[in-house]
Structure formats: structure tokens, C-alpha cells
Write an enzyme that holds these catalytic residues in place. Structure first.
Site, PDB file in Angstrom:
ATOM      1  CB  ALA A  66       1.189  27.338  27.821  1.00  0.00           C
ATOM      2  CB  VAL A  67       1.649  25.054  33.378  1.00  0.00           C
ATOM      3  CG1 VAL A  67       1.190  25.080  34.841  1.00  0.00           C
ATOM      4  CG2 VAL A  67       1.101  23.819  32.661  1.00  0.00           C
ATOM      5  N   GLY A  68       0.732  28.198  34.103  1.00  0.00           N
ATOM      6  CA  GLY A  68       1.068  29.354  34.945  1.00  0.00           C
ATOM      7  C   GLY A  68       1.580  30.504  34.114  1.00  0.00           C
ATOM      8  NE  ARG A  69       5.111  33.297  37.978  1.00  0.00           N
ATOM      9  CZ  ARG A  69       5.553  33.763  39.144  1.00  0.00           C
ATOM     10  NH1 ARG A  69       5.820  35.033  39.297  1.00  0.00           N
ATOM     11  NH2 ARG A  69       5.745  32.937  40.148  1.00  0.00           N
ATOM     12  CG  ASP A 158      11.336  27.716  26.938  1.00  0.00           C
ATOM     13  OD1 ASP A 158      11.074  26.667  26.298  1.00  0.00           O
ATOM     14  OD2 ASP A 158      12.302  27.820  27.722  1.00  0.00           O
ATOM     15  CB  THR A 190      24.463  17.424  31.439  1.00  0.00           C
ATOM     16  OG1 THR A 190      23.481  17.725  30.428  1.00  0.00           O
ATOM     17  CG2 THR A 190      25.542  18.488  31.380  1.00  0.00           C
ATOM     18  CD  GLU A 246      17.490  18.099  28.160  1.00  0.00           C
ATOM     19  OE1 GLU A 246      16.859  18.779  27.337  1.00  0.00           O
ATOM     20  OE2 GLU A 246      18.454  18.548  28.826  1.00  0.00           O
ATOM     21  CE  LYS A 288      16.047  28.379  28.859  1.00  0.00           C
ATOM     22  NZ  LYS A 288      14.869  27.519  28.759  1.00  0.00           N
ATOM     23  CE1 TYR A 290      15.512  28.857  33.301  1.00  0.00           C
ATOM     24  CE2 TYR A 290      17.716  29.769  33.009  1.00  0.00           C
ATOM     25  CZ  TYR A 290      16.781  28.792  32.744  1.00  0.00           C
ATOM     26  OH  TYR A 290      17.105  27.751  31.935  1.00  0.00           O
TER      27      TYR A 290
HETATM   28  C1  2GW Z   1       9.679  25.640  34.234  1.00  0.00           C
HETATM   29  C2  2GW Z   1      10.770  25.938  35.038  1.00  0.00           C
HETATM   30  C3  2GW Z   1      10.667  26.840  36.069  1.00  0.00           C
HETATM   31  C4  2GW Z   1       9.464  27.467  36.285  1.00  0.00           C
HETATM   32  C5  2GW Z   1       8.394  27.181  35.483  1.00  0.00           C
HETATM   33  C6  2GW Z   1       8.483  26.241  34.485  1.00  0.00           C
HETATM   34  C7  2GW Z   1       7.357  25.969  33.641  1.00  0.00           C
HETATM   35  C8  2GW Z   1       7.486  25.100  32.551  1.00  0.00           C
HETATM   36  C9  2GW Z   1       6.121  26.608  33.850  1.00  0.00           C
HETATM   37  O1  2GW Z   1       5.884  27.391  34.791  1.00  0.00           O
HETATM   38  N1  2GW Z   1       5.088  26.388  32.975  1.00  0.00           N
HETATM   39  C10 2GW Z   1       5.244  25.552  31.925  1.00  0.00           C
HETATM   40  O2  2GW Z   1       4.302  25.396  31.124  1.00  0.00           O
HETATM   41  N2  2GW Z   1       6.421  24.878  31.731  1.00  0.00           N
HETATM   42  C11 2GW Z   1       6.526  23.955  30.589  1.00  0.00           C
HETATM   43  O3  2GW Z   1       7.624  23.085  30.759  1.00  0.00           O
HETATM   44  C12 2GW Z   1       6.769  24.748  29.302  1.00  0.00           C
HETATM   45  O4  2GW Z   1       6.218  24.071  28.195  1.00  0.00           O
HETATM   46  C13 2GW Z   1       8.278  24.745  29.235  1.00  0.00           C
HETATM   47  O5  2GW Z   1       8.763  25.042  27.949  1.00  0.00           O
HETATM   48  C14 2GW Z   1       8.582  23.330  29.714  1.00  0.00           C
HETATM   49  C15 2GW Z   1      10.014  23.107  30.231  1.00  0.00           C
HETATM   50  O6  2GW Z   1      10.396  24.166  31.084  1.00  0.00           O
HETATM   51  P1  2GW Z   1      11.512  25.204  30.610  1.00  0.00           P
HETATM   52  O7  2GW Z   1      11.305  25.475  29.155  1.00  0.00           O
HETATM   53  O8  2GW Z   1      11.495  26.377  31.504  1.00  0.00           O
HETATM   54  O9  2GW Z   1      12.824  24.422  30.896  1.00  0.00           O
HETATM   55  P2  2GW Z   1      14.155  24.321  29.977  1.00  0.00           P
HETATM   56  O10 2GW Z   1      14.061  25.219  28.805  1.00  0.00           O
HETATM   57  O11 2GW Z   1      15.335  24.434  30.860  1.00  0.00           O
HETATM   58  O12 2GW Z   1      13.922  22.837  29.523  1.00  0.00           O
HETATM   59  C16 2GW Z   1      14.769  21.746  29.387  1.00  0.00           C
HETATM   60  O13 2GW Z   1      14.811  21.006  30.600  1.00  0.00           O
HETATM   61  C17 2GW Z   1      13.507  20.637  31.112  1.00  0.00           C
HETATM   62  C18 2GW Z   1      13.721  19.807  32.361  1.00  0.00           C
HETATM   63  O14 2GW Z   1      14.326  20.570  33.362  1.00  0.00           O
HETATM   64  C19 2GW Z   1      12.723  19.846  30.095  1.00  0.00           C
HETATM   65  O15 2GW Z   1      13.339  18.604  29.861  1.00  0.00           O
HETATM   66  C20 2GW Z   1      12.656  20.606  28.787  1.00  0.00           C
HETATM   67  O16 2GW Z   1      11.996  19.843  27.791  1.00  0.00           O
HETATM   68  C21 2GW Z   1      14.065  20.935  28.321  1.00  0.00           C
HETATM   69  O17 2GW Z   1      13.976  21.720  27.123  1.00  0.00           O
HETATM   70 MN    MN Z   2      12.515  25.335  27.431  1.00  0.00          MN
END
Ligand code: 2GW
Ligand code: MN
Length: 296
Positions: A66-69, A158, A190, A246, A288, A290
Site C-alpha cells: 500500500a504505497v502512496g495514495r 485494491d 494478453t 503479471e 478503479k 485511475y
Molecule cells: C499502481 C498503478 C498506478 C498508480 C499507482 C499504483 C500503485 C500500486 C500505487 O500507487 N501504490 C501501490 O501500493 N500499488 C500496489 O501495486 C498495490 O498493492 C496495487 O494493488 C498493486 C498493483 O497495482 P494496481 O492494483 O493499481 O494494478 P492492477 O489492478 O491493474 O494490477 C494488475 O496488473 C499489475 C501490473 O500492471 C500487477 O500485476 C497486479 O498484480 C495486477 O493485479
Molecule cells: Mn489491482
């Protein structure tokens, strides 16, 4: 006190569990081509699995970043819901990796459950946050987790637990079917298609979701190390896999097939709506955000 059962009863228990895997759902694929169960609702009796893992004295670490926001946005709901649904009855230790340790919400933990906060660096590129998870996971299994827990699950933050995510999910190595691709033809998967990337693959068994993976400490350490090595080598080659960690995880599970596969009931996106074969949603993707959370 954990229940004690003799080895004959223990064998009977394993046999009952396997029989239940085989006899249950007929509307979905319940086993992989290599014989691993694909866990759909109805394929197990929860109390048999719980008895097995209490007898084995299984204990489970849950790692989450759980980094940043993402801390304020998701961590509280993730942890509170995990207290209700994740491995209830077994010892559980949460490992929270964050750049903001002082902002981790305090929560009332159930018996045999504990939480450790570990400081990690923030990264300016979000792809790096998610990719360096693999190194941190491998290092922490080596230094800490393997001394406390028999099994580890690694999850995105998330998302929210909504129903039992229990001992039936434990195995040597565990992968999750991605909710968007579990019923797609393989051409839609993908995977990374760039031959310059270590994650490159033309075909595979399934498309797995990196939001949930797990297994024994030894296996998860090997998974995380292999993915991190691939990520580093890609950096050297000046490439980045299509779906970051991934993509590397999918490549790993193609070369080292998982011993158990979780159905998309274990991590469902409510946006996909109701489907006949989805009997329960054990984890739900959080909506999401985003625009708010991914400024770059
Ligand atoms: C991630 C993307 C954009 C901006 C911030 C972050 C972010 C992620 C962050 O600011 N802080 C943080 O703690 N994270 C961690 O990384 C957090 O645990 C989050 O659940 C994880 C993956 O980012 P997430 O959930 O936004 O990306 P998803 O849901 O599209 O994840 C899939 O693809 C990722 C690779 O792009 C990973 O493989 C992930 O495991 C997949 O579920
Ligand atoms: Mn995620």
C-alpha cells in the site's frame, strides 16, 4: 487446541477431499490437464479442509503493498474484510509494505492474527511499485515469513474480501484465473509477445491474475525471485513486459505449473455482472480510480 488425528484418519481425510473435487461441479472445468484442481464453489467441504490444515498446523502470511495514495484509498477496507474472511481459524500474519508506516490504520485483530508493517520506498513510476514487489516478497520470505508461516499469499490491495477465502485455497503453488479471461479463447490472452522480453510466450494454459498468488514459502520465494530476475533482465535489455509483473508471473506458471488453480470466484470484478457459473464472489475488485490514483 488443534485437533489431533491419527495418520489413517488423515489419509481418509485427503481421500474425501479429493473425491469431493472430482464429484462436484459439472458446468465448469474442475481440473487442469496436469491434474491440479481448479477450485470452484461446491468443490470442497470447508470443514474437511479446515481440519486438514489445523492438523498440519498450517499458518498463512498475507503480503500486501500500500504505497502512496493506495494506502488511504484501499488498505483499511482490505484489512477489515480480510479479518472477516481470510483463513479464519488458522494463524495469519499480515505483512504491510508501505512508504507511509505511520498512516497504516489500526485495527482490532482476531486471535492468532498479527500484523507487521515494513517500510519500503515509494517509486515515481507506478510500474516500478508493482514490479519491485517481487524482490521485496522474496527477501521477506527469506528473512521473516518462513520462520512464522507455512504458506504465503501475495495480493493487490485494491480489492475487498466478501466471502470465505479459506484453507481450501492452500497448496504448494497457487494461481488465480483472471476474471476477464477465464472463459476466453487462448488467442485473447494478453501474454507478453515481445521476443526480447523474458516474459515472452506464444501460448500457455490459462491467463493468470497477479492480484492473488500463493503457495508454500519455498514455492512463493521461487516464483517471486524468478519474476524479479526476468524484470531485471528486461530492464537491461531496455524492454518492459506488457503487463509488468503479471506477464512474468504468467511465464513462470507456464514453465512451472501451479498445483492448485483458483476460479475467478476468488477475485471477481463486479463490473462483469452476474454469471451462472460464478456462485460466490470471495474477493471483489474495488472500483478503479485511475484518474485520481494514476496521475502519470
Ligand atoms: C499502481 C498503478 C498506478 C498508480 C499507482 C499504483 C500503485 C500500486 C500505487 O500507487 N501504490 C501501490 O501500493 N500499488 C500496489 O501495486 C498495490 O498493492 C496495487 O494493488 C498493486 C498493483 O497495482 P494496481 O492494483 O493499481 O494494478 P492492477 O489492478 O491493474 O494490477 C494488475 O496488473 C499489475 C501490473 O500492471 C500487477 O500485476 C497486479 O498484480 C495486477 O493485479
Ligand atoms: Mn489491482
Amino acid at each position: 487446541e488443534p485437533t489431533v488425528i491419527d495418520s489413517e484418519k488423515r489419509d481418509q481425510l485427503d481421500a474425501d477431499i479429493t473425491l469431493h473435487h472430482l464429484r462436484s461441479r459439472t458446468d465448469v472445468q474442475t481440473h487442469t490437464s496436469w491434474g491440479a484442481p481448479i477450485m470452484w464453489d461446491g468443490m470442497f467441504q470447508a470443514d474437511l479442509y479446515d481440519l486438514k490444515h489445523e492438523t498440519d498446523k498450517s499458518s498463512v502470511a498475507l503480503t500486501v503493498f500500500a504505497v502512496g495514495r493506495y494506502l488511504d484509498a484501499y488498505l483499511g477496507a482490505f484489512l477489515n474484510s480480510a479479518e472477516q474472511h481470510f483463513m479464519v481459524g488458522l494463524p495469519v500474519k499480515y505483512y504491510i509494505f508501505t512508504d507511509l508506516p505511520e498512516k497504516v490504520p489500526s485495527l482490532q485483530l482476531g486471535p492468532q492474527r498479527s500484523l507487521e508493517v515494513i517500510r519500503v520506498q515509494g517509486h515515481s513510476r507506478w510500474q516500478d511499485i508493482s514490479m519491485t514487489r517481487m524482490k521485496t516478497i522474496a527477501d521477506t520470505i527469506e528473512s521473516d515469513i518462513r520462520h512464522h508461516s507455512t504458506h504465503v499469499f501475495c495480493m493487490d490491495v485494491d480489492q475487498v474480501f466478501a466471502w470465505r477465502f479459506g484453507s481450501e485455497a492452500l497448496s504448494d503453488s497457487v494461481a488465480l484465473l483472471h476474471a476477464y479471461y477465464y472463459n476466453s479463447p487462448k488467442e485473447m490472452f494478453t501474454y507478453d509477445r515481445n521476443p526480447k522480453s523474458c516474459a515472452f510466450m506464444l501460448t500457455g494454459d490459462f491467463y493468470y491474475h497477479a492480484a492473488v498468488f500463493g503457495g508454500s514459502c519455498t514455492s512463493v520465494k521461487a516464483i517471486a525471485e524468478a519474476c524479479y530476475r526476468g524484470i531485471l533482465q528486461d530492464k537491461d535489455s531496455g524492454v518492459e513486459a506488457l503487463w509488468h509483473d503479471e506477464s512474468h508471473l504468467n511465464k513462470y506458471f507456464w514453465l512451472h505449473r501451479p498445483s492448485k488453480v483458483l476460479s475467478p470466484e476468488y477475485c471477481w470484478d463486479p463490473v462483469l455482472g452476474q454469471r451462472q457459473e460464478i456462485h460466490v464472489t470471495r474477493i471483489r475488485w474495488a472500483p478503479k480510480q485511475y484518474q485520481a490514483l494514476r496521475p502519470n
